[in-house]
Every structure is written in structure tokens, then in C-alpha cells.
Write a protein that holds these residues in place. Structure first.
Motif, PDB file in Angstrom:
ATOM      1  N   GLU A 247       1.634  39.716  53.642  1.00  0.00           N
ATOM      2  CA  GLU A 247       2.265  39.352  52.362  1.00  0.00           C
ATOM      3  C   GLU A 247       3.772  39.272  52.518  1.00  0.00           C
ATOM      4  O   GLU A 247       4.376  40.036  53.279  1.00  0.00           O
ATOM      5  CB  GLU A 247       1.909  40.399  51.293  1.00  0.00           C
ATOM      6  N   LEU A 248       4.356  38.332  51.792  1.00  0.00           N
ATOM      7  CA  LEU A 248       5.809  38.252  51.668  1.00  0.00           C
ATOM      8  C   LEU A 248       6.151  38.311  50.189  1.00  0.00           C
ATOM      9  O   LEU A 248       5.710  37.460  49.407  1.00  0.00           O
ATOM     10  CB  LEU A 248       6.356  36.961  52.281  1.00  0.00           C
ATOM     11  N   ARG A 249       6.909  39.329  49.815  1.00  0.00           N
ATOM     12  CA  ARG A 249       7.346  39.486  48.430  1.00  0.00           C
ATOM     13  C   ARG A 249       8.830  39.140  48.363  1.00  0.00           C
ATOM     14  O   ARG A 249       9.632  39.681  49.119  1.00  0.00           O
ATOM     15  CB  ARG A 249       7.097  40.919  47.976  1.00  0.00           C
ATOM     16  N   VAL A 250       9.187  38.221  47.478  1.00  0.00           N
ATOM     17  CA  VAL A 250      10.563  37.736  47.376  1.00  0.00           C
ATOM     18  C   VAL A 250      11.153  38.172  46.041  1.00  0.00           C
ATOM     19  O   VAL A 250      10.692  37.754  44.980  1.00  0.00           O
ATOM     20  CB  VAL A 250      10.625  36.197  47.496  1.00  0.00           C
ATOM     21  N   LEU A 251      12.166  39.039  46.104  1.00  0.00           N
ATOM     22  CA  LEU A 251      12.925  39.431  44.922  1.00  0.00           C
ATOM     23  C   LEU A 251      14.131  38.498  44.851  1.00  0.00           C
ATOM     24  O   LEU A 251      15.028  38.565  45.706  1.00  0.00           O
ATOM     25  CB  LEU A 251      13.380  40.886  45.003  1.00  0.00           C
TER      26      LEU A 251
END
Length: 257
Positions: A247-251
Motif C-alpha cells: 500500500e501507498l498512502r499519500v497525505l
């Protein structure tokens, strides 16, 4: 109008506040050079200087002059600039915050025996305002993905949170390309770890699933190429060689100029 500074509302400090002006754009730092034999100057562009926010304030009428002084003492403790930058939220603009501190002394003018008025001048070394309710994008599979930033009006310096499994072999990596700019992660990463890449702070760290820092993440990056997100459409491409992507979570860290 009031404002919240370091989590405390001005009304709770017996202060009535209002904005009488607004700096629509921070001051510019221009780069010019005089070229002999050429009219005018050579323009090497510009960037933003610090932002200044001025808030006009009144102390609610108190029972005595001693109570007025006491309210100002509480204000001096609350806004002590020696404590460094704190978040300020202006109630007229409730969707964003600035990181600010006082930049000048506060002189209170008595307008009644037990009331006074004064201006607060805040300096924001980082001129940008940041979204209180920010955009977060989650990418769960490899390939190309379109993410659209709708908040703010300036490029943002996001925080990427990557989960996956990468061995210590030089031939295994996870590649993340943002608008054509590649960030290649080559360092060891286990399934119960998160690589946090912060473009604003220009750093990276590896944490556990609870957010506790385990070690420096910079050695795990092939080169220091930190991503930037534009207002509007952005393309993020994830590719994997010999590793496992979870997973890649982008804030987004959306912001206004």
C-alpha cells in the motif's frame, strides 16, 4: 471574529479579535542582476518571503484595572514567542492554519479604565497556509493512478507512507514515480514496517505500524528525489522489481500560497 492559537481560543483569553487587512500574497524576493550594456535587468525569478498577519484586538471590559493587567499577563504567557512557532487558525478562514509566532511587542492602549486595544503582529516564516481537513489518497496496487488535488492553490510537499516487503538485495526495489519524477526505494523493509517519506521536511524514517520510529529511512532511498503534488491532476505510478508492494498512502499536505 476570533482566532485559535496553540489550541486556545482568543475569547477564552478575554480577547475580542478581528482582521482589518489581509495579505493576499506574501512579499516576494526578486532576483535581478544588472547586465552591462543591456537595458533593464536580467530576471532570475523570485520566491516568497515570510507572511505577516495583523490582528486587531480588544480586551473585554474588566472589573478593575488590575484585572485588565491580569488579562494582559495571561495573553503574554499564551502568546510567548520564545515558545516557537504554533498553529494559528483565524475564524474568518476556518479551513486552514498557519505556523506563526509574535514578531513585535504588544502595546495596549487604554480606551476605558478597565479595557484596552492593541494589535498583534504574527510572522509566518513559511508563508503557506495548510488545510485543516486534508486530502488523503490510498493506492493498493501496482500501475498508474490518477490523483486529483482539489484543496489549496499551490504545489504541495506530500507525505508518502509506503508498506511492502523489500529485501536487502540491490536488485529488489519499489519505484514510485510522481508526475514523471521517480523515487526508488531500495532499502530493507518488512511487512510490519512503514517507510514515511516527508517532502516538506526532506527526510524519511521507518516506523512500526503504530507510528513509533525505528530507524532512519534515508539510506533506503536510491537518491534524494522527493515528490511534489500539483493542484489538480497528478499521475502516480508504482512498479516493483523482486519486492512486494502492499500500500501507498499519500497525505497531500494541501496548501495555499
Amino acid at each position: 471574529m476570533g482566532f485559535v492559537y496553540n489550541g486556545i481560543n482568543s475569547r477564552d483569553m478575554k480577547i475580542k479579535a478581528r482582521l482589518t487587512s489581509w495579505q493576499a500574497s506574501p512579499a516576494l524576493r526578486n532576483s535581478y542582476e544588472i547586465v552591462p550594456g543591456k537595458a533593464g535587468v536580467a530576471d532570475f525569478g523570485c520566491d516568497s518571503a515570510e507572511r505577516i498577519i495583523v490582528v486587531n484586538c480588544n480586551v473585554f471590559p474588566q472589573k478593575s484595572f488590575a484585572d485588565l493587567v491580569g488579562a494582559l499577563d495571561d495573553l503574554a504567557e499564551w502568546l510567548n514567542p520564545m515558545n516557537g512557532l504554533k498553529q494559528i487558525v483565524l475564524e474568518d478562514i476556518p479551513n486552514r492554519y498557519f505556523n506563526a509566532r509574535l514578531s513585535e511587542q504588544v502595546d495596549c492602549e487604554r480606551i476605558l479604565r478597565t479595557a484596552g486595544s492593541f494589535d498583534l503582529k504574527f510572522i509566518c516564516p513559511d508563508p503557506h497556509a495548510y488545510a485543516l481537513a486534508d486530502e488523503i489518497f490510498t493506492i493498493s496496487n501496482e500501475g498508474s493512478h490518477e490523483v486529483e488535488r482539489v484543496t489549496g492553490n499551490a504545489d504541495s510537499e506530500p507525505v508518502y507512507q509506503l508498506r511492502g516487503v523489500i529485501s536487502s538485495s540491490a536488485s529488489t526495489y519499489i519505484s514510485i514515480s510522481t508526475n514523471g519524477e521517480e523515487l526508488r526505494v531500495v532499502g530493507a523493509l518488512s511487512a510490519d514496517e512503514v517507510l514515511v517519506i516527508d517532502s516538506g521536511l526532506v527526510t524519511a524514517k521507518i516506523t512500526d505500524l503504530n507510528g513509533n520510529t525505528l530507524r532512519n529511512g534515508l539510506p533506503g532511498l536510491d537518491e534524494l528525489n522527493f515528490p511534489v503534488l500539483h493542484k489538480g491532476d497528478n499521475e502516480i505510478t508504482v512498479s516493483v522489481v523482486g519486492a512486494t508492494f502492499s500500500e501507498l498512502r499519500v497525505l497531500a499536505k494541501s496548501r495555499w500560497r
